[in-house]
Design an enzyme around this catalytic site. Sequence first.
Site, PDB file in Angstrom:
ATOM      1  N   HIS A 187       0.823  -1.201   0.000  1.00  0.00           N
ATOM      2  CA  HIS A 187       0.000   0.000   0.000  1.00  0.00           C
ATOM      3  C   HIS A 187       0.863   1.259   0.000  1.00  0.00           C
ATOM      4  O   HIS A 187       0.499   2.272  -0.603  1.00  0.00           O
ATOM      5  CB  HIS A 187      -0.928  -0.003   1.219  1.00  0.00           C
ATOM      6  CG  HIS A 187      -2.049  -0.971   1.103  1.00  0.00           C
ATOM      7  ND1 HIS A 187      -2.275  -1.962   2.020  1.00  0.00           N
ATOM      8  CD2 HIS A 187      -3.006  -1.125   0.159  1.00  0.00           C
ATOM      9  CE1 HIS A 187      -3.318  -2.673   1.654  1.00  0.00           C
ATOM     10  NE2 HIS A 187      -3.782  -2.193   0.529  1.00  0.00           N
ATOM     11  N   GLU A 244      -9.835 -12.397  -7.511  1.00  0.00           N
ATOM     12  CA  GLU A 244      -8.567 -12.323  -6.783  1.00  0.00           C
ATOM     13  C   GLU A 244      -8.407 -13.469  -5.791  1.00  0.00           C
ATOM     14  O   GLU A 244      -7.293 -13.787  -5.381  1.00  0.00           O
ATOM     15  CB  GLU A 244      -8.464 -10.980  -6.051  1.00  0.00           C
ATOM     16  CG  GLU A 244      -9.692 -10.649  -5.219  1.00  0.00           C
ATOM     17  CD  GLU A 244      -9.770  -9.179  -4.839  1.00  0.00           C
ATOM     18  OE1 GLU A 244      -8.780  -8.456  -5.072  1.00  0.00           O
ATOM     19  OE2 GLU A 244     -10.802  -8.760  -4.301  1.00  0.00           O
ATOM     20  N   CYS A 294      -6.329  -5.853 -13.659  1.00  0.00           N
ATOM     21  CA  CYS A 294      -5.810  -4.678 -12.965  1.00  0.00           C
ATOM     22  C   CYS A 294      -4.476  -5.022 -12.328  1.00  0.00           C
ATOM     23  O   CYS A 294      -4.381  -6.000 -11.583  1.00  0.00           O
ATOM     24  CB  CYS A 294      -6.783  -4.208 -11.885  1.00  0.00           C
ATOM     25  SG  CYS A 294      -8.264  -3.424 -12.533  1.00  0.00           S
TER      26      CYS A 294
END
Length: 679
Positions: free
Chosen positions: A335, A573, A643
């Site tokens: 992140h 995912e 993505c």
Amino acid sequence: MTSLLLEPLQQYPAEALSPTLVALQEAQKILPPPHPVWLTSTNVWQQLRSGVIPLWHAACDRWQEVPPNAADFKALALRMTHELTPLDVGELETIFAACHHFWQQQGGERHLVLTTYLWQEAVDLPWGLGRGTVLHHPSLPLCHQAIEAAFAALVQAKNLYTYWQQGWDFCHLKVAILLYPLSTIVASGWWTGSDPRLPAIASGVTLPHHGIPLPPRGIELTPAEEQYLQQACRGSAFHLWVWHRSQTQVWWGQCLAEPLPLAPLPQTVERTLIAEGLPAAPGQAIAPALVVTDPCAPAAVAGQILVSKSIPPHWLPLVSAAVGVICEQGGLTSHGAILARELGRPAVVGVVNATQQISSGMTLFLDGHRGSIYQLPPEPLPVVATPSPQTPSLPTVKRLPLPVMVNVSQVSALRLLRSLPCDGIGLLRSELMLLAFLDHRHPCHWLEQGDAEQLRDRWVQHLCEFMRAIAPRPLFYRTLDLRPADYRQLLGGHQFEPATDWGLRGVSRYRHCPELFHLELSALAIAHRLETCPLRIILPFVRSVSEVVYCQKALAQHGLTAKAGVELWVMAEVPAILFLLSDLANLGVAGITIGTNDLTQLLLGIDRETTLPELNEDHPAVRGAIAQLIQQAKAHHLGCHLCGEAPTRYPHWLPWLIDLGIDGISVSPEVVTQVLDQF
């Protein structure tokens, strides 16, 4: 706050304007533009500059003895920018009403142009600041933001350097900003006022969303237009003039040249390599270090390089304020790396013992391109130097055999979208978007304290900004995927977040906290009614069919259905999704979005902080799972996007994905041009 007052240019007395603005008044009489022009009152700058004058005077006194260097100007610019008083919206709403009336009369596309002017006493400044901004489908917040940026640009390091070098008194500068709407534009550019023929050249503002490239020599002006422009420019030589041409008319406004560039850091400056890591975000920065080891007590990091063990998402304000980031932990998909790339902050992650090797106050040179960290000798002033992220610029609109979209979460990324030939927002990370307006409070804490409506209004405002910026291209919005470890540090987080990090992920949380889920859907429904942007909703971390059924019913309650033009997608995912595609297709799901970060993490048993180079998206197991997902999606007539940054990290990925039949990819804004360059 200082109120921004705008008045028509024609109402200003000549003695209050620069010679160029007076000439522009006369030019409007010769060839009146088909729209009103407004000018900001110069007393606004008189109010704004009150906090920065003492800083400028003190710096000039020091420079009488020791000439300043690049670092001095950069440090001073940072301090002066912080002293600028925020602008109130003021009369912008009235201006917008007039602009919309003009747009309706013209029947063309909506554009708003902002042009900055500087002068001192009765003299135009040929250098110092020159900026013309064309806002496509402008909104009140975007216009306000552009005006704020124009005022802040006055105290950029390169402009301060120019004022000092030319001997101007910064404290006596006058500034004004012209605002005027335009109808459908074919092209924009510049011409030099000193040239007797005023030839247009193609180095000005381009409008890639029209797909009309400028010809090599620009656009030829008719003899009548040249005559009008020569009359208008008489007495204003050696200036640059910005011009805009529509289907039927040409109009203009004076715009100052860009300032002289700052001298680069001398090559002879001593520097010592002290650490290396993974280059997670491009760019370079020179600044003092701030080492933060307590995740619960982050300090103010404005103008410094943030050094820590890791960057949790709730540190978003810190990353935004810092000029660079160094982390001991983290991989390219952590992140901290994602936030740094999106905010345009150079970052190096995976730096072993960074918090021990680096001390607060140490002057560092951070190279985010190579992953290198150098120590520099101390400077007399705090050294702050970081280049802005490069704004992609393409001379022609290049197309791939599939849509290329972008992954975003912060409104600050919208400035890049206006110049990118992308096909939409392929992933809006809602859980990171929220951090910009949660005020360090857990979203459930907002609900518990009775502030649900205020939270929803902020949600709607941010959604509308993204929708306006990307329309008429689609926006793929991923509903909240609150990771307990990330949100536990917010106010009230320990009360609402479970002790384990993997239980309530993605859609599985919605049944346990339906109030928050319905508040999110309410914000989506309102934004969908207000804006015309095509909306695609993606459900994150899907592990069962029943979760999708529950979400479909909730979406229907808020009118977010296919009949309303809203498509429902799911994130692919979790490996379990490989066995659910048939059932999801039967439910009416429109497509899947393959999230390479979490899919890699779950297939290989690693986490986002892992830096093992061999465990990445190019692993055979990950590529095999992606191939199966694309093939199954095609067999069940589902859309299929991907993505992640893998198509830019591995050159063989893009041809491989196209051969498999992928319907689209979504990458970070700063690498869109890199994807286009592969074809």
